[in-house]
Design an enzyme around this catalytic site. Structure first.
Site, PDB file in Angstrom:
ATOM      1  N   GLY A   1       2.104  28.319 -41.211  1.00 20.13           N
ATOM      2  CA  GLY A   1       2.517  27.416 -40.126  1.00 20.13           C
ATOM      3  C   GLY A   1       4.027  27.352 -40.061  1.00 20.13           C
ATOM      4  O   GLY A   1       4.663  26.731 -40.906  1.00 20.13           O
TER       5      GLY A   1
ATOM      6  N   GLY B   1       7.257  23.494 -41.040  1.00 22.04           N
ATOM      7  CA  GLY B   1       6.888  24.622 -41.891  1.00 22.04           C
ATOM      8  C   GLY B   1       8.044  25.584 -42.081  1.00 22.04           C
ATOM      9  O   GLY B   1       8.332  26.026 -43.203  1.00 22.04           O
TER      10      GLY B   1
ATOM     11  N   SER C   1       8.098  13.503 -45.987  1.00 21.88           N
ATOM     12  CA  SER C   1       8.884  12.730 -45.023  1.00 21.88           C
ATOM     13  C   SER C   1      10.328  13.196 -44.980  1.00 21.88           C
ATOM     14  O   SER C   1      10.888  13.646 -45.982  1.00 21.88           O
ATOM     15  CB  SER C   1       8.863  11.244 -45.369  1.00 21.88           C
TER      16      SER C   1
ATOM     17  N   LYS D   1       1.992   8.198 -47.639  1.00 18.30           N
ATOM     18  CA  LYS D   1       2.774   8.646 -46.471  1.00 18.30           C
ATOM     19  C   LYS D   1       2.387   7.851 -45.224  1.00 18.30           C
ATOM     20  O   LYS D   1       3.242   7.508 -44.395  1.00 18.30           O
ATOM     21  CB  LYS D   1       2.567  10.149 -46.228  1.00 18.30           C
TER      22      LYS D   1
ATOM     23  N   HIS E   1       4.069   4.615 -45.562  1.00 18.31           N
ATOM     24  CA  HIS E   1       5.495   4.870 -45.288  1.00 18.31           C
ATOM     25  C   HIS E   1       5.732   4.821 -43.779  1.00 18.31           C
ATOM     26  O   HIS E   1       6.654   4.173 -43.286  1.00 18.31           O
ATOM     27  CB  HIS E   1       5.889   6.246 -45.855  1.00 18.31           C
ATOM     28  N   ASN E   2       4.867   5.492 -43.047  1.00 15.47           N
ATOM     29  CA  ASN E   2       5.038   5.525 -41.591  1.00 15.47           C
ATOM     30  C   ASN E   2       4.796   4.153 -40.966  1.00 15.47           C
ATOM     31  O   ASN E   2       5.455   3.778 -40.003  1.00 15.47           O
ATOM     32  CB  ASN E   2       4.104   6.560 -40.959  1.00 15.47           C
TER      33      ASN E   2
ATOM     34  N   GLU F   1       7.848   2.431 -41.417  1.00  8.79           N
ATOM     35  CA  GLU F   1       8.797   3.048 -40.456  1.00  8.79           C
ATOM     36  C   GLU F   1       8.630   2.398 -39.069  1.00  8.79           C
ATOM     37  O   GLU F   1       9.606   2.009 -38.429  1.00  8.79           O
ATOM     38  CB  GLU F   1       8.496   4.545 -40.412  1.00  8.79           C
ATOM     39  N   TYR F   2       7.389   2.254 -38.620  1.00 13.54           N
ATOM     40  CA  TYR F   2       7.127   1.615 -37.327  1.00 13.54           C
ATOM     41  C   TYR F   2       7.686   0.190 -37.320  1.00 13.54           C
ATOM     42  O   TYR F   2       8.298  -0.253 -36.350  1.00 13.54           O
ATOM     43  CB  TYR F   2       5.618   1.511 -37.070  1.00 13.54           C
TER      44      TYR F   2
ATOM     45  N   ARG G   1       4.317  -0.965 -29.453  1.00 15.59           N
ATOM     46  CA  ARG G   1       4.391   0.383 -28.865  1.00 15.59           C
ATOM     47  C   ARG G   1       3.332   0.530 -27.776  1.00 15.59           C
ATOM     48  O   ARG G   1       3.577   1.141 -26.734  1.00 15.59           O
ATOM     49  CB  ARG G   1       4.182   1.458 -29.933  1.00 15.59           C
TER      50      ARG G   1
HETATM   51  C1  6PG Z   1       8.599  11.297 -41.420  1.00 17.22           C
HETATM   52  C2  6PG Z   1       8.124  10.820 -40.074  1.00 17.22           C
HETATM   53  C3  6PG Z   1       7.322  11.877 -39.431  1.00 17.22           C
HETATM   54  C4  6PG Z   1       7.187  11.692 -37.941  1.00 17.22           C
HETATM   55  C5  6PG Z   1       6.113  10.756 -37.564  1.00 17.22           C
HETATM   56  C6  6PG Z   1       6.449   9.884 -36.376  1.00 17.22           C
HETATM   57  O1  6PG Z   1       8.311  10.596 -42.371  1.00 17.22           O
HETATM   58  O2  6PG Z   1       9.235  12.344 -41.488  1.00 17.22           O
HETATM   59  O3  6PG Z   1       7.358   9.661 -40.216  1.00 17.22           O
HETATM   60  O4  6PG Z   1       6.129  11.995 -40.125  1.00 17.22           O
HETATM   61  O5  6PG Z   1       8.380  11.388 -37.350  1.00 17.22           O
HETATM   62  O6  6PG Z   1       5.039  11.586 -37.223  1.00 17.22           O
HETATM   63  O7  6PG Z   1       5.294   9.291 -35.961  1.00 17.22           O
HETATM   64  P1  6PG Z   1       5.039   8.804 -34.504  1.00 17.22           P
HETATM   65  O8  6PG Z   1       5.104   9.995 -33.600  1.00 17.22           O
HETATM   66  O9  6PG Z   1       3.692   8.202 -34.591  1.00 17.22           O
HETATM   67  O10 6PG Z   1       6.134   7.842 -34.186  1.00 17.22           O
END
Ligand code: 6PG
Length: 466
Positions: A10, A15, A130, A184, A187-188, A191-192, A289
């Site tokens: 990939g 990748g 990430s 992960k 983590h996201n 992040e949100y 969102r």
């Molecule tokens: C990371 C990001 C990565 C990506 C997400 C964003 O840790 O590098 O989180 O995984 O930016 O997929 O997610 P959304 O498209 O749902 O905002």
């Protein structure tokens, strides 16, 4: 043949960046891609690193290029494409070989794939990666879930290419099967939440304090020099300072205010609810969102419901404190979800370790993670970050600002779902005696559900049933 230490399947953004990172660290890497037309241009653009790249169009040849035990890193969309590839590659691999899924996979799928492939003697690894493209190329943060044997085989490779925080590599085996992909996912989720908190604060500065994007950019740049320092604050300053070459307007003013999402934030919320929790700040961010994406409905509602937004008096200093409190509460909720899942799935996740590997390379890297890592190292009563003495002290210090900001925002009509969710959670948790006795009474009154009495064992009913 069999010249490569690892194979990357990939060659999309992530990748190809990871393959180059591996090559740069001296690993010989077999590379391939479903669309074979991508392979030659990728190798050509790799420059001198191409000496470490072994391209193949055919899956059989790609696999034959790998030293034993074969290690294949898949960087492809999660879901059905991953299952299809496992069907194809499974028969070409043998006992002891390792398949790594480096995508944002649903950890339930990862658990299923681990169980399925272990029946064939293969190790399946769910690797949360990430840091976006730059992280993948120069050093990502990586969360590994899989067997200890698989970790022993891949640790030297992952450690070499990982981000480093004060010399410590930001990669670790967090637990078996889905542990890495779940970390992960959370983590996201964080992040949100962090992005939503930032968006709300920027909204208050713009619509409540009449600051321009460039003025707000300067404030964020200054915040990035202090305790709020983080990747997301840094890029917020950059983004807000940028102008659109076509119109000359601030770039943020030409972007449609409808946020996308691929699902990881939602997965965090779903799993939190399934585990009997509520990661309400993350939930608020996912919901915000979704509301943002309803642009036409909001435009129609503005015409019907209308109303103006009032002014905000909170200074940037107060907003910074409110941000610190809300960010800490969002992280704390993320760690609670990790702890609950760890118990449910028997992963024995180490929250201090997770905080440490998030300190560099990943999207939520932040100065605050040092504080969090130290708090876990010092012991957090009941595993709750908000009860760790240093965190409780910091919250007590910054909470008045969060309260002021939420109160002002609510009064002036600004929507602050994440900030207010953080405050509501804090205010709920700091009361040993809450309001749910009435809910229990109502449940018993209409459904004979029973309740526990304070200080008495057993299930009881109210006098309305006598
Ligand atoms: C990371 C990001 C990565 C990506 C997400 C964003 O840790 O590098 O989180 O995984 O930016 O997929 O997610 P959304 O498209 O749902 O905002």
């Amino acid at each position: 043949m069999a010249r490569a230490r690892i194979g990357v399947y990939g060659l999309g953004t992530m990748g190809s960046a990871l393959a180059l990172n591996l090559a740069e660290h001296g690993f010989d890497v077999a590379v391939t891609n479903r669309e074979s037309g991508w392979i030659a241009p990728f190798v050509q653009e790799a420059g001198p690193l191409a000496d470490h790249l072994f391209p193949h169009e055919k899956l059989e040849e790609f696999v034959a290029e790998l030293q034993v035990p074969r290690i294949v890193l898949f960087m492809i969309p999660s879901g059905a494409p991953m299952d299809a590839m496992l069907e194809k590659i499974g028969p070409l691999l043998g006992p002891g070989d390792i398949v790594i899924d480096g995508g944002n996979a649903d950890f339930h799928d990862t658990r299923r794939r681990c169980a399925h492939l272990s029946g064939n003697g293969l190790s399946f690894v769910g690797l949360g990666i990430s840091g976006g493209e730059a992280g993948a190329r120069d050093g990502p943060s990586m969360m590994m879930g899989g067997s200890e044997e698989a970790w022993t085989a891949i640790a030297p490779i992952l450690t070499a290419i990982a981000a480093r925080h004060e010399g410590e590599p930001c990669v670790a085996r967090l637990g078996p099967d889905g542990a890495g992909h779940f970390a992960k996912t959370v983590h996201n989720g964080i992040e949100y939440a962090d992005m939503q908190i930032i968006a709300e604060i920027v909204g208050l500065m713009r619509n409540g304090a009449a600051l321009s994007p460039s003025e707000i950019a300067a404030i964020f740049a200054q915040w990035n020099e202090g305790p709020l320092r983080s990747f997301l604050v840094e890029i917020t300053a950059e983004v807000l300072a940028e102008r659109d070459p076509e119109t000359g307007h601030p770039v943020v003013d030409v972007i449609k205010d409808a946020a996308g999402q691929k699902g990881t934030g939602r997965w965090t919320v779903i799993e939190a609810l399934r585990l009997g929790q509520s990661a309400s700040v993350i939930e608020a961010a996912v919901g915000a969102r979704a509301w943002s994406a309803e642009k036409e409905t909001r435009q129609a509602a503005e015409r019907v419901l209308g109303g103006t937004l009032g002014a905000i008096t909170a200074t940037p200093e107060i907003l910074a404190e409110a941000f610190r409190a809300a960010r800490m509460l969002a992280y704390a909720q993320g760690f609670r979800v990790l702890a609950a899942a760890s118990e449910d799935y028997g992963w024995a996740l180490d929250p201090g370790l997770i905080a440490r590997i998030w300190r560099a390379g990943c999207i939520i890297r932040a100065e605050m993670l040092d504080e969090i890592a130290e708090a876990f190292a010092g012991g957090a009563p009941r595993g709750e970050l908000i009860l760790a003495p240093r965190i409780a002290r910091a919250l007590a210090l910054h909470l008045p600002a969060l309260r002021q900001v939420v109160a002002e925002a609510v009064h002036a009509g600004h929507a602050v779902p994440a900030l207010s969710a953080a405050l509501a959670w804090y205010d709920t948790m700091r009361r040993g005696h809450g309001t749910a006795a009435l809910i229990q009474a109502q449940r018993d009154r209409f459904g004979h559900h029973g309740f526990e009495r304070l200080g008495q064992a057993g299930r009881h009913h109210g006098p309305w049933w006598d």
